[in-house]
Write a protein that holds these residues in place. Sequence first.
Motif, PDB file in Angstrom:
ATOM      1  N   UNK A  28      74.182  43.780  80.961  1.00 35.58           N
ATOM      2  CA  UNK A  28      75.346  44.176  81.747  1.00 35.58           C
ATOM      3  C   UNK A  28      76.586  43.656  81.053  1.00 35.58           C
ATOM      4  N   UNK A  29      77.632  44.464  81.026  1.00 37.68           N
ATOM      5  CA  UNK A  29      78.872  44.045  80.385  1.00 37.68           C
ATOM      6  C   UNK A  29      79.962  43.847  81.420  1.00 37.68           C
ATOM      7  N   UNK A  30      80.529  42.643  81.421  1.00 40.92           N
ATOM      8  CA  UNK A  30      81.681  42.337  82.263  1.00 40.92           C
ATOM      9  C   UNK A  30      82.968  42.432  81.453  1.00 40.92           C
ATOM     10  N   UNK A  31      82.844  42.944  80.218  1.00 36.72           N
ATOM     11  CA  UNK A  31      84.021  43.163  79.384  1.00 36.72           C
ATOM     12  C   UNK A  31      84.648  44.506  79.742  1.00 36.72           C
ATOM     13  N   UNK A  32      85.805  44.769  79.197  1.00 34.27           N
ATOM     14  CA  UNK A  32      86.487  46.030  79.470  1.00 34.27           C
ATOM     15  C   UNK A  32      85.711  47.194  78.864  1.00 34.27           C
ATOM     16  N   UNK A  33      85.949  48.439  79.328  1.00 30.60           N
ATOM     17  CA  UNK A  33      85.299  49.592  78.717  1.00 30.60           C
ATOM     18  C   UNK A  33      85.579  49.684  77.222  1.00 30.60           C
ATOM     19  N   UNK A  34      86.817  49.355  76.819  1.00 26.70           N
ATOM     20  CA  UNK A  34      87.148  49.441  75.404  1.00 26.70           C
ATOM     21  C   UNK A  34      86.326  48.463  74.575  1.00 26.70           C
ATOM     22  N   UNK A  35      86.251  47.221  75.023  1.00 21.68           N
ATOM     23  CA  UNK A  35      85.467  46.229  74.291  1.00 21.68           C
ATOM     24  C   UNK A  35      83.987  46.594  74.331  1.00 21.68           C
ATOM     25  N   UNK A  36      83.509  46.997  75.493  1.00 17.88           N
ATOM     26  CA  UNK A  36      82.092  47.295  75.652  1.00 17.88           C
ATOM     27  C   UNK A  36      81.653  48.441  74.751  1.00 17.88           C
ATOM     28  N   UNK A  37      82.377  49.548  74.788  1.00 16.14           N
ATOM     29  CA  UNK A  37      81.910  50.763  74.124  1.00 16.14           C
ATOM     30  C   UNK A  37      82.532  51.013  72.759  1.00 16.14           C
ATOM     31  N   UNK A  38      83.634  50.344  72.434  1.00 15.36           N
ATOM     32  CA  UNK A  38      84.276  50.562  71.140  1.00 15.36           C
ATOM     33  C   UNK A  38      84.069  49.402  70.176  1.00 15.36           C
ATOM     34  N   UNK A  39      83.642  48.242  70.692  1.00 16.18           N
ATOM     35  CA  UNK A  39      83.448  47.080  69.831  1.00 16.18           C
ATOM     36  C   UNK A  39      82.022  46.541  69.856  1.00 16.18           C
ATOM     37  N   UNK A  40      81.423  46.463  71.032  1.00  9.61           N
ATOM     38  CA  UNK A  40      80.099  45.843  71.131  1.00  9.61           C
ATOM     39  C   UNK A  40      78.966  46.810  70.835  1.00  9.61           C
ATOM     40  N   UNK A  41      79.227  48.106  70.925  1.00 12.47           N
ATOM     41  CA  UNK A  41      78.197  49.115  70.685  1.00 12.47           C
ATOM     42  C   UNK A  41      78.671  50.032  69.556  1.00 12.47           C
ATOM     43  N   UNK A  42      77.832  50.285  68.532  1.00 12.39           N
ATOM     44  CA  UNK A  42      78.245  51.189  67.450  1.00 12.39           C
ATOM     45  C   UNK A  42      78.634  52.553  68.009  1.00 12.39           C
ATOM     46  N   UNK A  43      79.824  53.027  67.662  1.00 10.26           N
ATOM     47  CA  UNK A  43      80.304  54.277  68.223  1.00 10.26           C
ATOM     48  C   UNK A  43      79.444  55.463  67.821  1.00 10.26           C
ATOM     49  N   UNK A 100      94.144  36.655  75.388  1.00  9.13           N
ATOM     50  CA  UNK A 100      93.524  35.487  76.025  1.00  9.13           C
ATOM     51  C   UNK A 100      92.413  35.885  76.982  1.00  9.13           C
ATOM     52  N   UNK A 101      92.654  36.911  77.793  1.00 13.84           N
ATOM     53  CA  UNK A 101      91.719  37.249  78.866  1.00 13.84           C
ATOM     54  C   UNK A 101      90.922  38.522  78.615  1.00 13.84           C
ATOM     55  N   UNK A 102      91.193  39.212  77.502  1.00 15.21           N
ATOM     56  CA  UNK A 102      90.452  40.427  77.222  1.00 15.21           C
ATOM     57  C   UNK A 102      90.876  41.611  78.052  1.00 15.21           C
ATOM     58  N   UNK A 103      92.043  41.546  78.664  1.00 15.18           N
ATOM     59  CA  UNK A 103      92.549  42.648  79.471  1.00 15.18           C
ATOM     60  C   UNK A 103      93.150  43.697  78.536  1.00 15.18           C
ATOM     61  N   UNK A 104      92.563  44.879  78.440  1.00 16.37           N
ATOM     62  CA  UNK A 104      93.062  45.869  77.483  1.00 16.37           C
ATOM     63  C   UNK A 104      94.495  46.273  77.789  1.00 16.37           C
ATOM     64  N   UNK A 105      95.377  46.081  76.807  1.00 13.78           N
ATOM     65  CA  UNK A 105      96.776  46.398  77.016  1.00 13.78           C
ATOM     66  C   UNK A 105      97.465  45.449  77.972  1.00 13.78           C
ATOM     67  N   UNK A 106      96.743  44.399  78.403  1.00 13.02           N
ATOM     68  CA  UNK A 106      97.273  43.476  79.397  1.00 13.02           C
ATOM     69  C   UNK A 106      97.137  43.993  80.809  1.00 13.02           C
ATOM     70  N   UNK A 107      96.425  45.129  80.971  1.00 14.76           N
ATOM     71  CA  UNK A 107      96.338  45.749  82.289  1.00 14.76           C
ATOM     72  C   UNK A 107      95.462  44.905  83.202  1.00 14.76           C
ATOM     73  N   UNK A 108      95.872  44.792  84.451  1.00 14.41           N
ATOM     74  CA  UNK A 108      95.185  43.891  85.367  1.00 14.41           C
ATOM     75  C   UNK A 108      94.097  44.546  86.183  1.00 14.41           C
ATOM     76  N   UNK A 109      94.219  45.807  86.506  1.00 13.91           N
ATOM     77  CA  UNK A 109      93.199  46.426  87.346  1.00 13.91           C
ATOM     78  C   UNK A 109      92.973  47.860  86.928  1.00 13.91           C
ATOM     79  N   UNK A 110      92.269  48.000  85.803  1.00 19.30           N
ATOM     80  CA  UNK A 110      92.021  49.313  85.217  1.00 19.30           C
ATOM     81  C   UNK A 110      91.349  50.295  86.154  1.00 19.30           C
TER      82      UNK A 110
END
Length: 614
Positions: free
Chosen positions: A351-366, A524-534
């Motif tokens: 399970x990924x608690x990271x953002x969609x961008x980190x989860x699918x664009x960085x942690x998994x080969x596109x 610092x917090x991994x918030x994509x673009x600094x967004x708080x509630x995607x």
Amino acid sequence: MAGRCGARAAALRGALLRPSRSPQGWPLSLAPAAARLAHAGAAAQLQPDYDAVVIGAGHNGLVAAAYLQQAGLRTAVLEKRHVLGGAAVTEEIVPGFKFSRASYLLSLLRPQIYADLELQRHGLRVLPRDPYSFTPLLEDRSRPRSLLLGHDMAQTQQQIAQFSKKDAQAYPEYEAFMGRMVLALDPLLDAPPVDTAALGKGSLLQQLRNLQTLKPLLQAGLALGRQLPHYYEVLTAPISKILDHWFESEPLKATLATDAVIGAMASPHTPGSGYVLLHHVMGELEGRRGAWGYVAGGMGALSQAIAQAAAARGAHIFAEKAVCHVLLGRAGEAQGVVLQDGTEVRSKLVLSNASPQITFLELIPQERLPKDFVQRIQQLDTRSPVTKINVAVDRLPSFLAAPNARDGQPLPHHQCSIHLNCEGTQLLHQAFTEAAHGHPSSRPMIELCIPSALDPGLAPPGCHVVSLFTQYTPAVLAGGQSWDEQARNAYADTVFDCIEDYAPGFKASVIGRDILTPPDLERIFGLPGGVEHLPWRDVSGPALLRPASTILLWLPVPNSWPVPVWKWSPPWRRSDGSSRAQCCPGGYQGFQAPLMRLEKLTSPTQGCDSSVPC
């Protein structure tokens, strides 16, 4: 009083803090219990294999871990930072001052999770606020007016009547209107978003099963009845249009409009901003609908309570264990994760608690994902208007509209969300327009909170911690300029100048500050673009009406475990902390088929909007 805080203030006032270097040499410390959990997590050492691995120890990831472990799955949580909680953390930025550094208010924590995980037994203590909203005005009169809103309807009506007797009479009806909508839509927070693309696919039996997912949505429509068109307008129209229908006084409309645009790069005139307002009245705190409160000990105490609940069930929780990528089998099934130091941790479920961008664009080969899916992730709107400033002060702000008592003790309005530069909705629109052109607002929307007014242990005696949730600030400045130290401090100085207009003496009370622009919040917090509630900050339409916003990656799993999976919602803001920090992990999600998802559900249940490490 300043004197009671004097010795420490004199010692610390020398340097104003910045977020760029941990900040300016001040140590980021943890409470003893937090330190033990962060570094050990009830596990002597990381095991080579688990039934489930959760990437990120944000509040949602910790909730997922607690439920997974309770379901009998050996679960590990891997957090890259030195502290648990994602955006819902407490950090001692200035010695002696404990800040809810990102997320700062609690509301959307689902009651079932609160009860199931016995969070009160694990140390969670909530501090309700009543009154809860204070809007002082800048006026050319000896004693400027202010608007104080609370749970006592008669007193609230008296406050509103200063500006419009008609609005005072309409306010109870408005509250009832919004309350009926909340009751109808609340069950949707615990239901999976409808995937309309799947409704016409598969066998006839499968299509019939898919139709069952429409049931909660249909029930909500039936509950709204003949008023459904009016409620639909709330979900899709600009909040300015909705509020103009109900009220005539600008201070009231601007105060209510802040909850419709906070955390979103949107104006009160932006279509769909009404949905964000609805989301902020859908929360619940100790049985009171729409209430927001502080967490005793700061937002990190919430994350620690959830972590304690997970650890008590046997989950292993580790800090400073950054995941590099997800291990995938030949068929695309999740087989575990690889840490940055090369350590492999095998698992049947990830399970990924990271953002969609980190989860699918960085942690998994596109290349292992469909191209159109990758494109959808890349196109997610994560423009954040928020700069969070944490401030240590040696005394309470004294507002021209509500001067402090002689003894310097907190007054009722000090516990509120204090709205500045909110004399009218046009001011909010002007602030948005400046940021839309790449310039930080010259008169930004400011939500000022003083949690130490109710929780004095957050600061030395006589001193206070102040949270400034400000907007609008673009992530990228005009001309492609970056947020360097000069730009950060110039904007913070603008914010402080505004506060000084309402509360003379504020700038002289400042001991230290921590400035977090959108790029800082992302770093610092991994918030994509600094967004708080995607999940719901995209005001092009509410998530429950945009099933395509559900982001799924289906992964085969050997067994069929009906285990709860969390919905991604940053605690903060308010992330999602959730974002006021909105902490709202999702409820049960049972899957009966031999498929489990590595998923980020972009649905309303946080996620602030703290996050993504929420």
